[in-house]
Design a protein around this motif. Structure first.
Motif, mmCIF file in Angstrom:
data_model
loop_
_atom_site.group_PDB
_atom_site.id
_atom_site.type_symbol
_atom_site.label_atom_id
_atom_site.label_comp_id
_atom_site.label_asym_id
_atom_site.label_seq_id
_atom_site.Cartn_x
_atom_site.Cartn_y
_atom_site.Cartn_z
ATOM 1 N N SER A 224 0.830 -1.214 0.000
ATOM 2 C CA SER A 224 0.000 0.000 0.000
ATOM 3 C C SER A 224 0.859 1.257 0.000
ATOM 4 C CB SER A 224 -0.949 -0.005 1.191
ATOM 5 O OG SER A 224 -0.234 0.062 2.401
ATOM 6 N N LEU A 225 2.006 1.235 0.674
ATOM 7 C CA LEU A 225 2.918 2.376 0.656
ATOM 8 C C LEU A 225 3.467 2.595 -0.743
ATOM 9 C CD1 LEU A 225 4.536 4.563 2.183
ATOM 10 C CD2 LEU A 225 6.301 2.830 2.516
ATOM 11 N N ALA A 226 3.846 1.527 -1.418
ATOM 12 C CA ALA A 226 4.361 1.644 -2.781
ATOM 13 C C ALA A 226 3.291 2.166 -3.731
ATOM 14 C CB ALA A 226 4.881 0.296 -3.258
ATOM 15 N N ALA A 227 2.067 1.676 -3.570
ATOM 16 C CA ALA A 227 0.977 2.151 -4.427
ATOM 17 C C ALA A 227 0.684 3.621 -4.170
ATOM 18 C CB ALA A 227 -0.273 1.310 -4.198
ATOM 19 N N GLY A 228 0.681 4.026 -2.908
ATOM 20 C CA GLY A 228 0.446 5.429 -2.575
ATOM 21 C C GLY A 228 1.530 6.339 -3.108
ATOM 22 N N LEU A 229 2.798 5.928 -2.952
ATOM 23 C CA LEU A 229 3.896 6.731 -3.488
ATOM 24 C C LEU A 229 3.838 6.795 -5.009
ATOM 25 C CD1 LEU A 229 6.883 5.655 -1.222
ATOM 26 C CD2 LEU A 229 5.702 7.851 -1.262
ATOM 27 N N GLY A 230 3.448 5.702 -5.637
ATOM 28 C CA GLY A 230 3.299 5.709 -7.093
ATOM 29 C C GLY A 230 2.233 6.686 -7.553
ATOM 30 N N LEU A 231 1.120 6.729 -6.831
ATOM 31 C CA LEU A 231 0.068 7.689 -7.184
ATOM 32 C C LEU A 231 0.529 9.130 -7.002
ATOM 33 C CD1 LEU A 231 -3.103 5.978 -5.696
ATOM 34 C CD2 LEU A 231 -2.585 6.370 -8.096
ATOM 35 N N VAL A 232 1.240 9.400 -5.914
ATOM 36 C CA VAL A 232 1.733 10.757 -5.669
ATOM 37 C C VAL A 232 2.735 11.165 -6.737
ATOM 38 C CG1 VAL A 232 3.094 12.170 -4.078
ATOM 39 C CG2 VAL A 232 1.264 10.731 -3.203
ATOM 40 N N VAL A 233 3.657 10.276 -7.084
ATOM 41 C CA VAL A 233 4.663 10.593 -8.100
ATOM 42 C C VAL A 233 4.000 10.806 -9.457
ATOM 43 C CG1 VAL A 233 6.622 9.626 -9.379
ATOM 44 C CG2 VAL A 233 6.575 9.523 -6.893
ATOM 45 N N SER A 234 3.028 9.987 -9.805
ATOM 46 C CA SER A 234 2.351 10.159 -11.088
ATOM 47 C C SER A 234 1.542 11.450 -11.113
ATOM 48 C CB SER A 234 1.458 8.966 -11.394
ATOM 49 O OG SER A 234 0.370 8.923 -10.489
ATOM 50 N N TRP A 235 0.962 11.831 -9.983
ATOM 51 C CA TRP A 235 0.203 13.084 -9.927
ATOM 52 C C TRP A 235 1.138 14.270 -10.069
ATOM 53 C CZ3 TRP A 235 0.008 16.995 -6.030
ATOM 54 C CH2 TRP A 235 -0.981 17.939 -6.242
ATOM 55 N N LEU A 236 2.298 14.231 -9.410
ATOM 56 C CA LEU A 236 3.250 15.327 -9.513
ATOM 57 C C LEU A 236 3.874 15.386 -10.899
ATOM 58 C CD1 LEU A 236 5.071 15.102 -6.079
ATOM 59 C CD2 LEU A 236 3.416 16.808 -6.812
ATOM 60 N N GLY A 237 4.115 14.253 -11.512
ATOM 61 C CA GLY A 237 4.705 14.235 -12.844
ATOM 62 C C GLY A 237 3.759 14.737 -13.912
ATOM 63 N N ALA A 238 2.466 14.592 -13.708
ATOM 64 C CA ALA A 238 1.489 15.028 -14.704
ATOM 65 C C ALA A 238 1.359 16.532 -14.755
ATOM 66 C CB ALA A 238 0.128 14.407 -14.409
ATOM 67 N N ARG A 239 1.864 17.233 -13.756
ATOM 68 C CA ARG A 239 1.717 18.681 -13.698
ATOM 69 C C ARG A 239 2.886 19.424 -14.329
ATOM 70 N NH1 ARG A 239 -1.729 20.401 -8.766
ATOM 71 N NH2 ARG A 239 -1.376 22.311 -9.873
ATOM 72 N N ASP A 240 3.908 18.698 -14.817
ATOM 73 C CA ASP A 240 5.060 19.350 -15.423
ATOM 74 C C ASP A 240 4.659 19.968 -16.745
ATOM 75 O OD1 ASP A 240 6.618 18.594 -13.324
ATOM 76 O OD2 ASP A 240 7.381 16.788 -14.312
ATOM 77 N N ALA A 241 5.170 21.155 -17.017
ATOM 78 C CA ALA A 241 4.862 21.853 -18.256
ATOM 79 C C ALA A 241 6.008 21.657 -19.236
ATOM 80 C CB ALA A 241 4.640 23.332 -17.989
ATOM 81 N N SER A 242 5.694 21.757 -20.489
ATOM 82 C CA SER A 242 6.697 21.663 -21.529
ATOM 83 C C SER A 242 7.420 22.998 -21.652
ATOM 84 C CB SER A 242 6.029 21.310 -22.857
ATOM 85 O OG SER A 242 6.962 21.411 -23.907
ATOM 86 N N ALA A 243 8.658 22.954 -22.130
ATOM 87 C CA ALA A 243 9.433 24.187 -22.293
ATOM 88 C C ALA A 243 8.882 25.036 -23.433
ATOM 89 C CB ALA A 243 10.891 23.852 -22.554
ATOM 90 N N LEU A 244 8.130 24.431 -24.331
ATOM 91 C CA LEU A 244 7.586 25.173 -25.460
ATOM 92 C C LEU A 244 6.261 25.862 -25.137
ATOM 93 C CD1 LEU A 244 8.356 22.604 -28.280
ATOM 94 C CD2 LEU A 244 9.673 24.624 -27.633
ATOM 95 N N GLU A 245 5.661 25.515 -24.016
ATOM 96 C CA GLU A 245 4.403 26.138 -23.631
ATOM 97 C C GLU A 245 4.663 27.492 -22.991
ATOM 98 O OE1 GLU A 245 2.380 23.572 -20.980
ATOM 99 O OE2 GLU A 245 2.122 21.983 -22.434
ATOM 100 N N PRO A 246 3.747 28.423 -23.189
ATOM 101 C CA PRO A 246 3.922 29.704 -22.494
ATOM 102 C C PRO A 246 3.709 29.511 -20.994
ATOM 103 C CG PRO A 246 1.822 29.651 -23.622
ATOM 104 C CD PRO A 246 2.570 28.407 -24.020
ATOM 105 N N PRO A 247 4.339 30.347 -20.191
ATOM 106 C CA PRO A 247 4.151 30.201 -18.741
ATOM 107 C C PRO A 247 2.699 30.454 -18.364
ATOM 108 C CG PRO A 247 5.359 32.208 -19.238
ATOM 109 C CD PRO A 247 5.212 31.460 -20.520
#
Length: 127
Positions: free
Chosen positions: A10-33
């Motif tokens: 359950s700890l691994a699954a929870g950390l995986g969800l948190v990491v995937s949620w944080l990774g989905a919020r990264d913006a591309s360098a080509l996008e405007p701020p």
């Protein structure tokens, strides 16, 4: 042993969800701020509107219970003002808390930003 394994899984699954949620919020360098302050402006407006609704609901309940002192239930009549008063207080606090959030968002939005350089290696100057 089974309890430890379940906790680790359950700890691994929870950390995986948190990491995937944080990774989905990264913006591309080509996008405007993103527009600065926009989320604070909408959050401030939402807080003020919900505070007005909660305060209005409390005021409506207070007026509706105004004749409760003539009720047959004396303990009910003595405590009928508590809940509406709490609602009015919470609604007023929400409304007042939304004002500075809205103002901070407006200030962030009105700042001038100058970008120098191509794509993600640009330098941003705020004044």
């Amino acid at each position: 042993m089974r309890g430890r394994r379940a906790r680790r899984l359950s700890l691994a699954a929870g950390l995986g969800l948190v990491v995937s949620w944080l990774g989905a919020r990264d913006a591309s360098a080509l996008e405007p701020p993103p527009n600065p302050g926009r989320s604070k402006i909408t959050g401030g407006i939402a807080l003020m509107v919900s505070g007005a609704v909660v305060g209005g609901l409390g005021a409506g309940l207070y007026v509706a219970n105004e004749n409760a002192d003539r009720a047959a239930c004396v303990p009910c009549a003595k405590s009928s003002w508590v809940f509406p008063t709490v609602l009015m207080g919470v609604g007023g606090a929400m409304f007042v808390a939304g004002i500075p959030v809205f103002i901070v968002g407006q200030v962030e939005r009105s700042r001038a930003v100058v970008s120098l350089g191509p794509f993600g290696a640009s330098a941003h100057f705020t004044f």
